[in-house]
Every structure is written in structure tokens, then in C-alpha cells.
Design a protein around this motif. Structure first.
Motif, PDB file in Angstrom:
ATOM      1  N   TYR A   1       0.846  -1.148   0.009  1.00  0.00           N
ATOM      2  CA  TYR A   1       0.107   0.010  -0.094  1.00  0.00           C
ATOM      3  C   TYR A   1       0.975   1.132   0.032  1.00  0.00           C
ATOM      4  CZ  TYR A   1      -3.912  -2.985   1.617  1.00  0.00           C
ATOM      5  OH  TYR A   1      -4.976  -3.871   1.641  1.00  0.00           O
ATOM      6  N   GLU A   2       0.064   2.475  -0.374  1.00  0.00           N
ATOM      7  CA  GLU A   2       1.104   3.570  -0.327  1.00  0.00           C
ATOM      8  C   GLU A   2       1.454   3.933   1.191  1.00  0.00           C
ATOM      9  OE1 GLU A   2       0.778   8.348  -1.528  1.00  0.00           O
ATOM     10  OE2 GLU A   2      -0.967   6.948  -1.696  1.00  0.00           O
ATOM     11  N   ASP A   3       0.844   3.426   2.124  1.00  0.00           N
ATOM     12  CA  ASP A   3       0.971   3.922   3.630  1.00  0.00           C
ATOM     13  C   ASP A   3       2.240   3.057   3.871  1.00  0.00           C
ATOM     14  OD1 ASP A   3      -0.823   5.773   3.600  1.00  0.00           O
ATOM     15  OD2 ASP A   3      -2.463   4.621   4.522  1.00  0.00           O
ATOM     16  N   ASP A   4       2.615   1.901   3.346  1.00  0.00           N
ATOM     17  CA  ASP A   4       3.651   0.803   3.689  1.00  0.00           C
ATOM     18  C   ASP A   4       5.098   1.431   3.579  1.00  0.00           C
ATOM     19  OD1 ASP A   4       1.924  -1.099   4.474  1.00  0.00           O
ATOM     20  OD2 ASP A   4       1.993  -2.017   2.438  1.00  0.00           O
TER      21      ASP A   4
ATOM     22  N   TRP B   1      -0.609  -5.543  -7.255  1.00  0.00           N
ATOM     23  CA  TRP B   1      -2.301  -5.072  -7.115  1.00  0.00           C
ATOM     24  C   TRP B   1      -2.241  -3.506  -7.383  1.00  0.00           C
ATOM     25  CZ3 TRP B   1      -3.829  -6.263  -1.516  1.00  0.00           C
ATOM     26  CH2 TRP B   1      -2.866  -5.461  -0.644  1.00  0.00           C
ATOM     27  N   GLY B   2      -3.460  -3.304  -7.725  1.00  0.00           N
ATOM     28  CA  GLY B   2      -3.732  -1.659  -8.049  1.00  0.00           C
ATOM     29  C   GLY B   2      -3.072  -0.781  -6.901  1.00  0.00           C
ATOM     30  N   TYR B   3      -3.177  -1.068  -5.961  1.00  0.00           N
ATOM     31  CA  TYR B   3      -2.721  -0.136  -4.731  1.00  0.00           C
ATOM     32  C   TYR B   3      -1.181   0.386  -4.707  1.00  0.00           C
ATOM     33  CZ  TYR B   3      -6.918  -1.962  -2.447  1.00  0.00           C
ATOM     34  OH  TYR B   3      -8.187  -2.167  -2.292  1.00  0.00           O
ATOM     35  N   PHE B   4      -0.292  -0.757  -5.299  1.00  0.00           N
ATOM     36  CA  PHE B   4       1.078  -0.501  -5.787  1.00  0.00           C
ATOM     37  C   PHE B   4       1.190   0.489  -6.969  1.00  0.00           C
ATOM     38  CE2 PHE B   4       5.147  -2.211  -7.115  1.00  0.00           C
ATOM     39  CZ  PHE B   4       6.140  -1.337  -5.940  1.00  0.00           C
ATOM     40  N   ILE B   5       0.330  -0.084  -7.965  1.00  0.00           N
ATOM     41  CA  ILE B   5       0.323   0.575  -9.189  1.00  0.00           C
ATOM     42  C   ILE B   5       0.029   1.940  -8.926  1.00  0.00           C
ATOM     43  CG2 ILE B   5      -0.777   0.729 -11.248  1.00  0.00           C
ATOM     44  CD1 ILE B   5      -1.348  -2.199 -11.491  1.00  0.00           C
ATOM     45  N   GLU B   6      -0.804   2.467  -8.134  1.00  0.00           N
ATOM     46  CA  GLU B   6      -0.884   3.800  -7.808  1.00  0.00           C
ATOM     47  C   GLU B   6       0.234   4.535  -7.683  1.00  0.00           C
ATOM     48  OE1 GLU B   6      -3.906   6.485  -5.261  1.00  0.00           O
ATOM     49  OE2 GLU B   6      -4.497   4.229  -5.441  1.00  0.00           O
ATOM     50  N   VAL B   7       1.093   3.793  -6.620  1.00  0.00           N
ATOM     51  CA  VAL B   7       2.371   4.514  -6.084  1.00  0.00           C
ATOM     52  C   VAL B   7       3.223   4.685  -6.932  1.00  0.00           C
ATOM     53  CG1 VAL B   7       4.115   4.031  -4.632  1.00  0.00           C
ATOM     54  CG2 VAL B   7       1.960   3.316  -3.769  1.00  0.00           C
TER      55      VAL B   7
END
Length: 305
Positions: A121-124, A149-155
Motif C-alpha cells: 500500500y502507499e502507507d507501507d 495490485w492496484g494499490y501499488f500500481i497507484e504508487v
């Protein structure tokens, strides 16, 4: 590690001392098992809290890399530090606190890495700096399997979308993206860059998670069309399967599937698992795709999950 109830009543200094003793006992036990092990070790998993530099982990990895044909190494840490693994070819990071610098250093020091799972995740990420697509691809010269996954792709996309093609992942054969979203402004740009940078892809698997608003359909469709036109040079000669779960048939999803159909001369199967209850709706979707330009006589399957 589970801690006794009385730990809630000790001082911070005493807590730290006892934690250190427990850690020493844990690593001593691990080393004893490794030294007594006579057969080969192919997989190793370690889950624990790491709040500071932990040199014992380096010793474990050094022992495994020198004495065993280790193929799969997994760590689940509450905090993170740098790990070197020159012989590691499979790696997984899930919801792990880590900095951009540490992640890139870690991947760069695994030159034999062939299979990678990044579910972050971004918060990671510790600190303000985030890795970019260009930086990530540069660290993965021989990668064959990628799961994210999409959360990391966003980053990655927030950091930057390269105007020039990033380092080609010529060995990448299989990619799986969970929580994929076609309308968030991140998922589709990443897929476009991926298809251009990975000419030898054989299978793309997407687990869709697209929230849709009819009011934005026309603007999103236009943006998708413009974006994919910029990647008209993509040619996926080795792609033979596209698999999308929870396919809803929204405009951006359809545009991507048509994009793949038109640029994959050896595509054999497209499997679209939908949440549609109406068979007529599924049939209409199938007709739409069958009428689209195709580079191969591909089999298109549309069915309910």
C-alpha cells in the motif's frame, strides 16, 4: 511472536532487554535447525517484528545461499531492513513497512530474481519518496513472473509515467494484477507501459475492481482512447491468453480488451468472467468483441463468475 501477559507491566528498558533475549533465542534455534538439516532447503519463511538493524537475518541468508539451492524466500516483518540475496529467484513482499531506497536496493541485490510478488500500500512506504515504474523495471532484468495490485500500481504511476519506454523486461512471461482499476488514472497507464516494455508476455491475468459512475463515462472513454493511441506501436507476438475476472464491460475495460485483440497475433483465448446476471447482456458483450478488429482467430469466452 506471542508475548506473555506480564509484558504489559514492565518498563520500556526491561521490555527491550527481554525482547532482545527472545530474539537471541529465536535466531539460535533457527541456526541450530539449519546446521542440523542434512537435506536441501528450497523454501524458507520468516515472520517476526524487526525494529532495528538485524544482522542475524543476513547470516541466515548467507548460510542458505551458500549451502542450499534456495528458490523461494519470504519475509513478513512489522518493520524492514535491507536483505541481500544473490541466488534468490522468488520473492514476496506483502504489506511490509519499507522505504523506496530499501526496496530498490533489495531488488537490485537479487539479480537472479525470476518471480516477484509486490502487494504494498502507499502507507507501507516510509518517507515521502516512492519508487517509479522506471526504477522498478530497472531492478528486474530476468523477471519472468510478476504479481502486484492496484494499490501499488497507484504508487508507481504517481511517482512518474515514463515518456520513453523503461527498461524492457524481455523475460517477463506472466503478469497478474489484483484489485485492478481501469478508471482511476493509474491502472490503464501502467498496463500500457507494461505491454510496451514486455514484448514476450504470454499471459495477462487481471482481477478487476472498477467502481463506475455513468456521469464520467464519456470523459473517461476519451482519455482511454487517447492513451491507448499513444501505444499503437505495441505488438504482443507471444501473448496467448488474457484472463479478466469481475469484468463489467465498462468502456475503459472494453477498450483495453480490444487493444489486446488487435495487437496479439498468437492470442488463443480471452476469458472474461463477469458478474452479469443477464445472459442477453453477456451475449451483447460477446458480439461487441467479436466485431472488433482481431490479429488472430482467438476464442473469446464470456461467462458469469
Amino acid at each position: 511472536m506471542d508475548v506473555p501477559e506480564w509484558w504489559n507491566h514492565v518498563s520500556n528498558l526491561e521490555y527491550a532487554r527481554r525482547m532482545k533475549n527472545l530474539r537471541c533465542k529465536l535466531f539460535y534455534a533457527i541456526h541450530q535447525v539449519l546446521l542440523l538439516r542434512q537435506g536441501p532447503i528450497h523454501e524458507f519463511t520468516l515472520a517476526m517484528a524487526v525494529h532495528d538493524t538485524c544482522f542475524e537475518i543476513d547470516q541466515i541468508i548467507l548460510h542458505l545461499s551458500r549451502n542450499h539451492p534456495i528458490k523461494k524466500l519470504r519475509f513478513f516483518f512489522y518493520d524492514f531492513r535491507t536483505i541481500n540475496g544473490p541466488t534468490i529467484n522468488q520473492y514476496s513482499l506483502k504489506s511490509t513497512k519499507i522505504s523506496r531506497e530499501t526496496l530498490l536496493h533489495l531488488l537490485s541485490n537479487c539479480p537472479s530474481l525470476k518471480s516477484l510478488c509486490l502487494l504494498l500500500y502507499e502507507d507501507d512506504f516510509i518517507g515521502d519518496e516512492k519508487p517509479s515504474i522506471m526504477e522498478l523495471f530497472k531492478c528486474l532484468p530476468v523477471l519472468e513472473h510478476l504479481t502486484t495490485w492496484g494499490y501499488f500500481i497507484e504508487v508507481l504511476v504517481q511517482a512518474s509515467v515514463p515518456e520513453e519506454p523503461p527498461t524492457s523486461l524481455i523475460h517477463l512471461r506472466y503478469v497478474c494484477i489484483e484489485e485492478m482499476c481501469f478508471v482511476d488514472g493509474y491502472g490503464l497507464p501502467f498496463l500500457a507501459v507494461l505491454t510496451r516494455s514486455c514484448p514476450n508476455l504470454e499471459k495477462i491475468k487481471l482481477l478487476n475492481n472498477t467502481a463506475w459512475d455513468d456521469e464520467i463515462e464519456s470523459s473517461v472513454l476519451e482519455e482511454c482512447s487517447v492513451l491507448l493511441e499513444e501505444y499503437s506501436d505495441v505488438w504482443l507476438e507471444h501473448l496467448n491468453e488474457l484472463d479478466i475476472k469481475h469484468f463489467e464491460g465498462y468502456a475503459p475495460d472494453l477498450e483495453f480488451v480490444k487493444f489486446i485483440l488487435a495487437r496479439s497475433p498468437n492470442l488463443k483465448k480471452v476469458i472474461l468472467l463477469t458478474d452479469m446476471d443477464d445472459k442477453d447482456e453477456e451475449l451483447e458483450l460477446l458480439k461487441n468483441l467479436l466485431n472488433a478488429p482481431r490479429a488472430s482467430p482467438v476464442q473469446i469466452v464470456v461467462k458469469n463468475c
